[in-house]
Scaffold this motif. Structure first.
Motif, PDB file in Angstrom:
ATOM      1  N   GLN A  15     -36.233  22.682  12.040  1.00 42.21           N
ATOM      2  CA  GLN A  15     -35.799  24.015  11.633  1.00 42.21           C
ATOM      3  C   GLN A  15     -36.669  24.501  10.471  1.00 42.21           C
ATOM      4  O   GLN A  15     -37.288  23.715   9.759  1.00 42.21           O
ATOM      5  N   ALA A  93     -38.327  32.573  16.079  1.00 44.24           N
ATOM      6  CA  ALA A  93     -36.899  32.847  15.948  1.00 44.24           C
ATOM      7  C   ALA A  93     -36.012  31.655  16.263  1.00 44.24           C
ATOM      8  O   ALA A  93     -35.101  31.323  15.500  1.00 44.24           O
ATOM      9  N   ARG A  94     -36.249  30.971  17.384  1.00 39.52           N
ATOM     10  CA  ARG A  94     -35.314  29.947  17.840  1.00 39.52           C
ATOM     11  C   ARG A  94     -35.322  28.698  16.976  1.00 39.52           C
ATOM     12  O   ARG A  94     -34.402  27.882  17.069  1.00 39.52           O
ATOM     13  N   THR A  96     -35.732  28.983  13.576  1.00 36.58           N
ATOM     14  CA  THR A  96     -35.542  29.463  12.199  1.00 36.58           C
ATOM     15  C   THR A  96     -34.066  29.441  11.834  1.00 36.58           C
ATOM     16  O   THR A  96     -33.228  30.029  12.518  1.00 36.58           O
ATOM     17  N   SER A  97     -33.773  28.785  10.721  1.00 36.55           N
ATOM     18  CA  SER A  97     -32.388  28.711  10.255  1.00 36.55           C
ATOM     19  C   SER A  97     -32.057  29.809   9.250  1.00 36.55           C
ATOM     20  O   SER A  97     -30.909  30.219   9.131  1.00 36.55           O
ATOM     21  N   ALA A 114     -33.201  37.862  14.758  1.00 36.52           N
ATOM     22  CA  ALA A 114     -31.817  37.446  14.524  1.00 36.52           C
ATOM     23  C   ALA A 114     -30.984  37.577  15.792  1.00 36.52           C
ATOM     24  O   ALA A 114     -30.086  36.762  16.055  1.00 36.52           O
ATOM     25  N   HIS A 117     -31.649  34.592  18.008  1.00 37.01           N
ATOM     26  CA  HIS A 117     -31.108  33.331  17.490  1.00 37.01           C
ATOM     27  C   HIS A 117     -29.881  33.653  16.639  1.00 37.01           C
ATOM     28  O   HIS A 117     -29.963  33.739  15.415  1.00 37.01           O
ATOM     29  N   MET A 120     -29.048  32.152  13.191  1.00 37.22           N
ATOM     30  CA  MET A 120     -29.941  32.340  12.049  1.00 37.22           C
ATOM     31  C   MET A 120     -29.256  33.194  10.979  1.00 37.22           C
ATOM     32  O   MET A 120     -28.703  34.245  11.264  1.00 37.22           O
ATOM     33  N   ARG A 121     -29.312  32.750   9.715  1.00 42.08           N
ATOM     34  CA  ARG A 121     -28.828  33.536   8.594  1.00 42.08           C
ATOM     35  C   ARG A 121     -29.988  34.339   8.020  1.00 42.08           C
ATOM     36  O   ARG A 121     -31.109  33.838   7.959  1.00 42.08           O
ATOM     37  N   TRP A 122     -29.738  35.575   7.620  1.00 45.78           N
ATOM     38  CA  TRP A 122     -30.821  36.332   7.016  1.00 45.78           C
ATOM     39  C   TRP A 122     -30.288  37.270   5.947  1.00 45.78           C
ATOM     40  O   TRP A 122     -29.212  37.815   6.041  1.00 45.78           O
TER      41      TRP A 122
END
Length: 379
Positions: A15, A93-94, A96-97, A114, A117, A120-122
């Motif tokens: 990740q 994307a897939r 990325t945490s 986002a 995925h 994912m937090r953003w």
């Protein structure tokens, strides 16, 4: 210090944390916040055993690096190619945490990754006047989808809630910090333009037609009045931009052309020496979300004259570390500057109080630890 070591070289899908920023390589308040945030993301990724990528939309294309304290951090520039940045985020994307978008204008670039995925937090950073009025609908929509908004001041947080319609519990206060490299006196040569033994005002700001409310013109207009009482006074302006010719013309119109020095944009390593050489820092801006230059002036022990507007009121303590004046009140601006010019002891006391405030409240470690705490809590 080596960063990122041990994050590569394994076959499993690792990740990653991504920081997407408007710019990382140049001098400026938002650029410095971006570097501090990027360095924090590198540390957080290391602690979580994840990879980290830092991206700069407006930086020159290709690989670059920046320093925060003893650390050197790599980043990738996209030369203003927003589609290229979005494509890169989609590709990652897939795996990325977490993503931190360093400016509200980058929020829409993170929406599509986002959606690919959902886990994912953003987060999005809100700096200042760019959020004080309603954004375009697609930028507001992006803010509403984000996991949280990081606001650099209470004033900016209130504006995000009021103007963008974001619930207050999704907005998190992140006061800014002095850069670790700014603590020591400058070792770089300083070509201070004012004559030895003179009094001097210093302004450090971008001279851009996109930032018309810095108050530099207001200072120039009161200089003739100040010079009647202090004929050995000079105004030194550090920063470049497309508005400089208009400011130069104004100095001529006011009859103070020989008393104002335009030094252009300077390397970060030279800035401390300019603060050290000045007597007073003045930037009565109506558009500061926070104002890192005020922290720099205080770290150098200088009193400040700022506008009682925006985030400046949260940095400058009126009557303690400097004076706050109404942006359009030329008489008040002149009065406060005259008072400081006439009283070296007052300048010293205010400068010392400002230095204490920076040490107590605005060290990089405080910024880093608070940002990590927010991101961990919402991981």
């Amino acid at each position: 210090m080596t960063v990122g070591a041990g994050m590569e070289g394994t076959s499993r899908a690792i990740q990653m944390i991504i920081g997407a920023f408007s710019e990382l390589s140049r001098v400026g308040g938002i650029q410095q916040v971006s570097r501090h945030s990027g360095a924090t993301l590198w540390e957080l990724a290391g602690e979580r055993g994840e990879r980290c990528e830092l991206l700069g939309l407006n930086d020159p294309k290709g690989e670059g690096w920046f320093a925060v304290g003893p650390g050197r951090y790599p980043f990738r520039g996209f030369a203003r190619n927003k589609l290229g940045l979005v494509a890169h985020l989609l590709m990652r994307a897939r795996q990325t945490s977490l993503v931190v978008a360093g400016h509200v204008h980058l929020g829409p670039a993170v929406v599509w990754p986002a959606m690919l995925h959902p886990g994912m937090r953003w987060w999005v950073m809100a700096h200042g006047f760019e959020v004080w009025e309603p954004l375009r609908w697609y930028r507001r929509a992006a803010l509403r989808r984000a996991s949280g908004i990081l606001a650099v001041s209470c004033h900016t947080a209130e504006a995000v809630e009021r103007a963008q319609g974001i619930a207050r519990e999704r907005i998190f206060l992140l006061p800014l910090a002095i850069d670790p490299s700014f603590g020591a006196a400058s070792s770089a040569p300083v070509r201070w333009p004012a004559p030895a033994g003179s009094l001097s005002l210093l302004t450090v700001a971008r001279l851009s037609t996109a930032d018309p409310g810095k108050g530099i013109d207001n200072v120039i207009r009161v200089l003739p009045q100040l010079l009647r009482s202090f004929p050995n006074l000079y105004h030194v302006i550090v920063g470049g931009g497309d508005a400089q010719p208009a400011y130069e013309e104004l100095t001529a119109d006011c009859g103070v052309r020989e008393r104002v020095f335009f030094c252009g944009e300077l390397p970060v390593g030279s800035l401390r020496g300019y603060y050290d050489a000045a007597d007073i820092f003045v930037m009565p801006s109506r558009q500061e979300g926070f104002g890192i230059v005020y922290l720099e002036a205080m770290a150098a022990g200088k009193p400040i004259v700022a506008a009682a507007s925006g985030g400046s009121t949260e940095v400058v303590d009126d009557g303690q570390t400097g004076f706050l004046v109404d942006y359009a009140d030329a008489a008040a601006l002149a009065n406060r500057l005259l008072r400081l010019l006439a009283d070296a002891d007052l300048r010293r006391r205010m400068g010392e109080e400002g230095r204490r405030k920076v040490v107590k409240e605005h060290q990089y470690e405080f910024f880093r630890d608070r940002l990590k705490a927010y991101l961990r809590a919402k991981a």
